[in-house]
Each structure stands twice: as C-alpha cells, then as structure tokens.
Design a protein around this motif. Sequence first.
Motif, PDB file in Angstrom:
ATOM      1  N   ALA A   1       0.839  -1.201   0.000  1.00 44.47           N
ATOM      2  CA  ALA A   1       0.000   0.000   0.000  1.00 44.47           C
ATOM      3  C   ALA A   1       0.870   1.246   0.000  1.00 44.47           C
ATOM      4  O   ALA A   1       0.604   2.210  -0.726  1.00 44.47           O
ATOM      5  N   ARG A   2       1.945   1.232   0.785  1.00 46.63           N
ATOM      6  CA  ARG A   2       2.854   2.379   0.763  1.00 46.63           C
ATOM      7  C   ARG A   2       3.485   2.535  -0.615  1.00 46.63           C
ATOM      8  O   ARG A   2       3.685   3.650  -1.096  1.00 46.63           O
ATOM      9  N   PHE A   3       3.799   1.413  -1.222  1.00 49.56           N
ATOM     10  CA  PHE A   3       4.399   1.464  -2.560  1.00 49.56           C
ATOM     11  C   PHE A   3       3.421   2.068  -3.563  1.00 49.56           C
ATOM     12  O   PHE A   3       3.799   2.923  -4.382  1.00 49.56           O
ATOM     13  N   ILE A   4       2.155   1.646  -3.483  1.00 48.99           N
ATOM     14  CA  ILE A   4       1.156   2.197  -4.398  1.00 48.99           C
ATOM     15  C   ILE A   4       1.002   3.690  -4.162  1.00 48.99           C
ATOM     16  O   ILE A   4       0.888   4.481  -5.098  1.00 48.99           O
ATOM     17  N   LEU A   5       1.050   4.072  -2.890  1.00 48.15           N
ATOM     18  CA  LEU A   5       0.902   5.495  -2.572  1.00 48.15           C
ATOM     19  C   LEU A   5       2.040   6.301  -3.179  1.00 48.15           C
ATOM     20  O   LEU A   5       1.839   7.414  -3.657  1.00 48.15           O
ATOM     21  N   SER A   6       3.235   5.739  -3.184  1.00 50.51           N
ATOM     22  CA  SER A   6       4.374   6.505  -3.684  1.00 50.51           C
ATOM     23  C   SER A   6       4.504   6.411  -5.200  1.00 50.51           C
ATOM     24  O   SER A   6       5.246   7.175  -5.788  1.00 50.51           O
ATOM     25  N   ARG A   7       3.816   5.482  -5.826  1.00 48.61           N
ATOM     26  CA  ARG A   7       4.063   5.237  -7.237  1.00 48.61           C
ATOM     27  C   ARG A   7       3.190   6.067  -8.158  1.00 48.61           C
ATOM     28  O   ARG A   7       3.565   6.385  -9.260  1.00 48.61           O
ATOM     29  N   LYS A   8       1.998   6.375  -7.729  1.00 48.08           N
ATOM     30  CA  LYS A   8       1.002   7.065  -8.552  1.00 48.08           C
ATOM     31  C   LYS A   8       0.518   6.159  -9.682  1.00 48.08           C
ATOM     32  O   LYS A   8       1.137   5.189 -10.052  1.00 48.08           O
ATOM     33  N   ARG A   9      -0.623   6.544 -10.221  1.00 46.69           N
ATOM     34  CA  ARG A   9      -1.258   5.697 -11.217  1.00 46.69           C
ATOM     35  C   ARG A   9      -0.638   5.940 -12.584  1.00 46.69           C
ATOM     36  O   ARG A   9      -0.393   7.079 -12.967  1.00 46.69           O
ATOM     37  N   ARG A  10      -0.418   4.861 -13.320  1.00 36.57           N
ATOM     38  CA  ARG A  10       0.051   4.992 -14.695  1.00 36.57           C
ATOM     39  C   ARG A  10      -1.144   5.203 -15.598  1.00 36.57           C
ATOM     40  O   ARG A  10      -2.188   4.595 -15.415  1.00 36.57           O
ATOM     41  N   GLU A  11      -0.944   6.032 -16.617  1.00 35.05           N
ATOM     42  CA  GLU A  11      -2.043   6.280 -17.544  1.00 35.05           C
ATOM     43  C   GLU A  11      -2.325   5.024 -18.360  1.00 35.05           C
ATOM     44  O   GLU A  11      -1.405   4.367 -18.859  1.00 35.05           O
ATOM     45  N   GLY A  12      -3.616   4.730 -18.502  1.00 36.30           N
ATOM     46  CA  GLY A  12      -3.996   3.588 -19.313  1.00 36.30           C
ATOM     47  C   GLY A  12      -3.539   2.255 -18.747  1.00 36.30           C
ATOM     48  O   GLY A  12      -3.414   1.284 -19.476  1.00 36.30           O
ATOM     49  N   GLU A  13      -3.306   2.209 -17.463  1.00 34.51           N
ATOM     50  CA  GLU A  13      -2.839   0.959 -16.859  1.00 34.51           C
ATOM     51  C   GLU A  13      -3.890  -0.136 -16.956  1.00 34.51           C
ATOM     52  O   GLU A  13      -3.583  -1.297 -17.184  1.00 34.51           O
ATOM     53  N   ASP A  14      -5.128   0.261 -16.801  1.00 36.33           N
ATOM     54  CA  ASP A  14      -6.195  -0.734 -16.868  1.00 36.33           C
ATOM     55  C   ASP A  14      -6.910  -0.699 -18.208  1.00 36.33           C
ATOM     56  O   ASP A  14      -8.009  -1.202 -18.335  1.00 36.33           O
ATOM     57  N   GLY A  15      -6.298  -0.080 -19.214  1.00 36.83           N
ATOM     58  CA  GLY A  15      -6.914  -0.044 -20.522  1.00 36.83           C
ATOM     59  C   GLY A  15      -7.991   1.007 -20.671  1.00 36.83           C
ATOM     60  O   GLY A  15      -8.553   1.152 -21.748  1.00 36.83           O
ATOM     61  N   SER A  16      -8.263   1.735 -19.610  1.00 39.60           N
ATOM     62  CA  SER A  16      -9.300   2.757 -19.703  1.00 39.60           C
ATOM     63  C   SER A  16      -8.685   4.055 -20.205  1.00 39.60           C
ATOM     64  O   SER A  16      -7.494   4.285 -20.044  1.00 39.60           O
ATOM     65  N   PRO A  17      -9.486   4.911 -20.836  1.00 44.87           N
ATOM     66  CA  PRO A  17      -8.949   6.182 -21.293  1.00 44.87           C
ATOM     67  C   PRO A  17      -8.525   7.033 -20.111  1.00 44.87           C
ATOM     68  O   PRO A  17      -9.173   7.028 -19.079  1.00 44.87           O
ATOM     69  N   PRO A  18      -7.426   7.756 -20.254  1.00 45.57           N
ATOM     70  CA  PRO A  18      -6.988   8.602 -19.163  1.00 45.57           C
ATOM     71  C   PRO A  18      -7.981   9.710 -18.881  1.00 45.57           C
ATOM     72  O   PRO A  18      -8.630  10.224 -19.794  1.00 45.57           O
ATOM     73  N   GLU A  19      -8.079  10.049 -17.618  1.00 43.61           N
ATOM     74  CA  GLU A  19      -9.025  11.091 -17.250  1.00 43.61           C
ATOM     75  C   GLU A  19      -8.367  11.980 -16.199  1.00 43.61           C
ATOM     76  O   GLU A  19      -7.418  11.568 -15.552  1.00 43.61           O
ATOM     77  N   PRO A  20      -8.902  13.203 -16.027  1.00 47.11           N
ATOM     78  CA  PRO A  20      -8.313  14.088 -15.019  1.00 47.11           C
ATOM     79  C   PRO A  20      -8.443  13.498 -13.625  1.00 47.11           C
ATOM     80  O   PRO A  20      -9.483  12.943 -13.277  1.00 47.11           O
ATOM     81  N   LEU A  21      -7.391  13.647 -12.868  1.00 41.48           N
ATOM     82  CA  LEU A  21      -7.352  13.006 -11.561  1.00 41.48           C
ATOM     83  C   LEU A  21      -7.707  14.000 -10.464  1.00 41.48           C
ATOM     84  O   LEU A  21      -7.412  15.187 -10.585  1.00 41.48           O
TER      85      LEU A  21
END
Lengths: 214, 113
Positions: free
Chosen positions: A84-104
């Motif tokens: 969980a700490r790793f996810i917190l520090s990593r941030k989301r990659r665009e299109g990681e789940d195949g969905s179109p990128p959207e404003p965060l």
Amino acid sequence: MTAQAITQSAVHFGLVVLSVAFLLTVWRVIRGPTLPDRVIALDMLVGIVMGFIALIAIRTGYTLYIDIAISLGLVGFLATVALARFILSRKRREGEDGSPPEPLPERPDATVEQPATPESIPVASEAPEPVPAGTATPVAAPAATARPSPSKSEVTKASAAKVKIAKAKARGKAAGADQTASASAAAAAPAKPKPPRKPAAKPAAKPAAKKETP
Amino acid sequence: MDIILALITALLIITGAVFTFAAAVGLNRLPDLYARMHAASKAGTVGSALMLIAVGIHAADLAILARSFAGFLFFVLTAPVSAHLLAKAAHESGYPLSDISVQDEMRRRQEQV
C-alpha cells in the motif's frame, strides 16, 4: 456416522471449496487490471491459505499448524501494508487498466510538479553557457525554463489551475535562474570555466555572494 | 459429546468455506477495486477466521483454543487496517471508481483541502 467421519467429510468439502476459491482469486491476480487489484487479491490469497492450513491441521491433528497460520497472517498483513505504501508513492500509470486517461482528483501542489525541479536545474546551469557577454540572459533564461514545465505536466491531468501554478513556479525559477546566470557568467569570465554538471543552485549562489562583496 | 463437537466443527468449516468462496466470487464479479476490496476484506477474513476457530474447537484443548482465538483476533483486527490503507493509497494515487459508483466523498474532501 461417527464424529471422525463427520469432521473428515466437512474437511473434504472445505478443501474442495477452498481450492475453487483459490483458483478464482489467482485468476484475479493474473487478470486484475491494476496493481491494487492484484495486491488485494494477494491479500485474499493469504487468507485462503490460512484456511487451507487450518483444514490440514484438523485433518492431520497437528495443532501446531495454527502457529504457522498466525505467522502467515502476520507476513500477509505486513506485505499488504508495504505494498500500500508502494502504491501510494508510485502514482497511477495512464492507461494501466486499458481505460482512457481522465483528469485526476489530485491537489495541485501534489507530486506532479516535483519532477519538474530536477529537470529545470540543468537548464539553469546551461543558461550561462551561450552567453559569454552576459547580455542575452534575461531573454534566454525564461524561455529555456518555461519550456519543460508544460511538457512535464504532460498528459491530460494538467488542469488549468495546475498549469497556472506550474507557470508561476517556472517564472519564479526563471527569475532566480537569470539572476544566477548573469552572476555566474560574470564569475566565469575571470575564473576557470565553470563545470557544467554541478547542481546550479548552490555553486551559482556562492559566486554571487562573493561577487557582491567587492 | 464427540458428535456435538464434530458437528460444530463441521458447521464452522462449511460456513467458512462458503464465506471464502463468496469472497472469491465477489473478487471476480464486482466492478472496481474498491468494491472488490469490500468483498475480499470482509467475507475472506470471516472465512479463514471461522476455520481457525474450527481448529480450536476440534482440538478440545484450552491452550489450542486460546491460540486459535488469538489468531482469529489478530486476523480480524489487521484485515480492515490493511484494506483501509490499500484503499486510501489507491484513491490518493488516482485509481478511479467505476462508472456506476454514486458517491465519492474522499474526492470532495481532497478538493476542499
């Protein structure tokens, strides 16, 4: 039907159902579109394996297995917290789940601008090089520093406010940069050629202070 | 007496297995990360916790029962903590809710800050 038979048949049923649950969870680990999905599925796998261990303890009669299950739960908990700490520090990659990128929904001063600073530092250290005369710096420095900030905020997550903040930051940095640039250009003229790889902020500030005293 | 203990054990095992299976199905069927977390961290935890208790009851020994209850308590206490941490980390690093979600109170709070 003896007590033994009842327990054993229940254990068999439990083992079969747990195996199916285990396979389903492994499927989610393999498929899970994003990293947190996989982490939560791994957490669930730890729980299922604890159930397996408990069933084996009942089946074989070795109650020492309980301790193994407890320590496995401890390890699983620590692993989930660390991930969980790793996810917190990593941030989301665009299109990681195949969905179109959207404003965060991020705060404008969040870590998105942070990577801009190490990139603009070499730019500031480059600025004095093409200007031995020291005249063109006020024009060149803001242009050079303002360029990377929009490309750094890149992607669609840059809202208008964020861009404004980034520009304001870049402007402040440019002002500082051109001050240090003229100072270091003046300092570089009499002294030895300035090493280009050094971080700009400190070495540039030091000659400036030295120059102003005489 | 043995029969009763065996029946209780069998009931706990079967209930735990069914809970775990429900959690696994939920993990595969629910639409987004946060809903999956809701399945995994509640039903999954109850499933394995019930099996731990079943070991303690089956052994019919107070020391082993106490140990299995310790494991049960530990697991039940840590699972929500880790799930909450993971959900918070995922939300903060920008993993979106699914389209059919009706409310995201964290987003509103983050905008206010």
